[in-house]
Scaffold this active site. Structure first.
Site, PDB file in Angstrom:
ATOM      1  N   LYS A  83       0.855  -1.195   0.000  1.00 33.43           N
ATOM      2  CA  LYS A  83       0.000   0.000   0.000  1.00 33.43           C
ATOM      3  C   LYS A  83       0.879   1.228   0.000  1.00 33.43           C
ATOM      4  O   LYS A  83       1.727   1.391   0.891  1.00 33.43           O
ATOM      5  CB  LYS A  83      -0.817   0.051   1.289  1.00 33.43           C
ATOM      6  CG  LYS A  83      -2.153  -0.607   1.221  1.00 33.43           C
ATOM      7  CD  LYS A  83      -2.857  -0.311   2.543  1.00 33.43           C
ATOM      8  CE  LYS A  83      -4.211  -0.897   2.600  1.00 33.43           C
ATOM      9  NZ  LYS A  83      -4.855  -0.640   3.902  1.00 33.43           N
TER      10      LYS A  83
HETATM   11  C1  E4P Z   1      -8.157  -0.029   3.794  1.00 34.50           C
HETATM   12  O1  E4P Z   1      -7.395  -0.746   3.223  1.00 34.50           O
HETATM   13  C2  E4P Z   1      -7.935   0.553   5.120  1.00 34.50           C
HETATM   14  O2  E4P Z   1      -7.224  -0.310   5.965  1.00 34.50           O
HETATM   15  C3  E4P Z   1      -9.178   0.937   5.845  1.00 34.50           C
HETATM   16  O3  E4P Z   1     -10.382   0.661   5.280  1.00 34.50           O
HETATM   17  C4  E4P Z   1      -8.987   2.000   6.820  1.00 34.50           C
HETATM   18  O4  E4P Z   1     -10.070   2.828   6.969  1.00 34.50           O
HETATM   19  P1  E4P Z   1     -10.515   3.425   8.362  1.00 34.50           P
HETATM   20  O5  E4P Z   1      -9.285   3.714   9.160  1.00 34.50           O
HETATM   21  O6  E4P Z   1     -11.293   4.625   8.008  1.00 34.50           O
HETATM   22  O7  E4P Z   1     -11.352   2.341   8.990  1.00 34.50           O
END
Ligand code: E4P
Length: 229
Positions: A83
């Protein structure tokens, strides 16, 4: 369409695998930190227990450092997808990393326009942060629809992931908008299946059933034909 589990919890992954809801896993620095374990070891364990893609996010913001960290994370296992942030630093890094064949998920997209250079490049996934946008009172539904249109318009192999899902409508709208993957947290699934209307209707039906005398119910209830008579 695939369901990934948005967690770094080994226990949650095991239990949601039983439900068939783990085509892959997404982690991020906050999720790994929540587990309070040594993150690299945790990531290796997750990658070994999941057949599909497991994402791991870089913890750098400078292009050169993003590249180095991404290379390291990609070496953890064959199913790691790195990522990287949807920033200009991420864009510079993405070009170098794609040339090395490293699989990429571009994260933290809060507007479709942010995804366009990455989609044109053909990165593996772009993740739109639906719940975060909603929390800022912005239009999360068009974010997903517009990003899907960009992918189709550019005839790109990039897969659209809905992330940061908070409410049942977030998921339904995202599926309707044509996402390829939804990454869903264990808490979200628990919320969906604990719907109080469902629970009370289920209870009501079973209570009505109990009103029928047992000798009349027996044939229907029994899975042993002899016992049913
Ligand atoms: C996606 O890959 C992320 O880990 C995730 O959905 C984080 O989002 P949030 O911190 O708003 O829950």
């Amino acid at each position: 369409m695939d369901f990934f589990l948005d967690t770094a919890s080994i226990e949650s992954i095991k239990s949601f695998q039983d439900f068939g809801l783990v085509d892959g896993v997404t982690t991020n620095p906050a999720l790994l930190a929540q587990e309070g374990q040594e993150p690299l070891r945790q990531l290796k364990e997750i990658a070994a227990m999941v057949a599909g893609p497991v994402s791991a996010q870089v913890v750098e913001t400078d292009p050169e450092r993003i590249i180095k960290h991404a290379q390291k994370l990609a070496r953890v296992a064959d199913n790691i997808v790195v990522k990287i942030p949807a920033s200009t630093a991420g864009l510079l890094a993405a070009q170098a990393l794609r040339a090395e064949g490293i699989k990429l998920l571009v994260t933290l997209n809060v507007h479709a326009v942010q995804t366009i250079p990455f989609i044109r490049m053909g990165v593996d996934y772009v993740a739109v942060f639906v719940g975060r946008l909603d929390a800022a009172k912005l239009d999360s539904t068009s974010l997903t629809w517009d990003t899907r249109r960009v992918i189709d318009q550019l005839n790109s192999p990039t897969k659209l992931m809905a992330a940061s899902l908070r409410t049942p409508d977030h998921l339904t709208n995202a599926v309707a908008a044509g996402i390829h993957v939804a990454t869903v947290s264990p808490a979200f699934w628990n919320q969906v299946f604990a719907n109080p209307i469902f629970t009370s209707v289920e209870r009501e039906f079973l209570q009505s059933w109990q009103q029928l005398p047992q000798e009349l119910r027996r044939g229907y209830e029994s899975w042993d034909d002899e016992e049913a008579g």
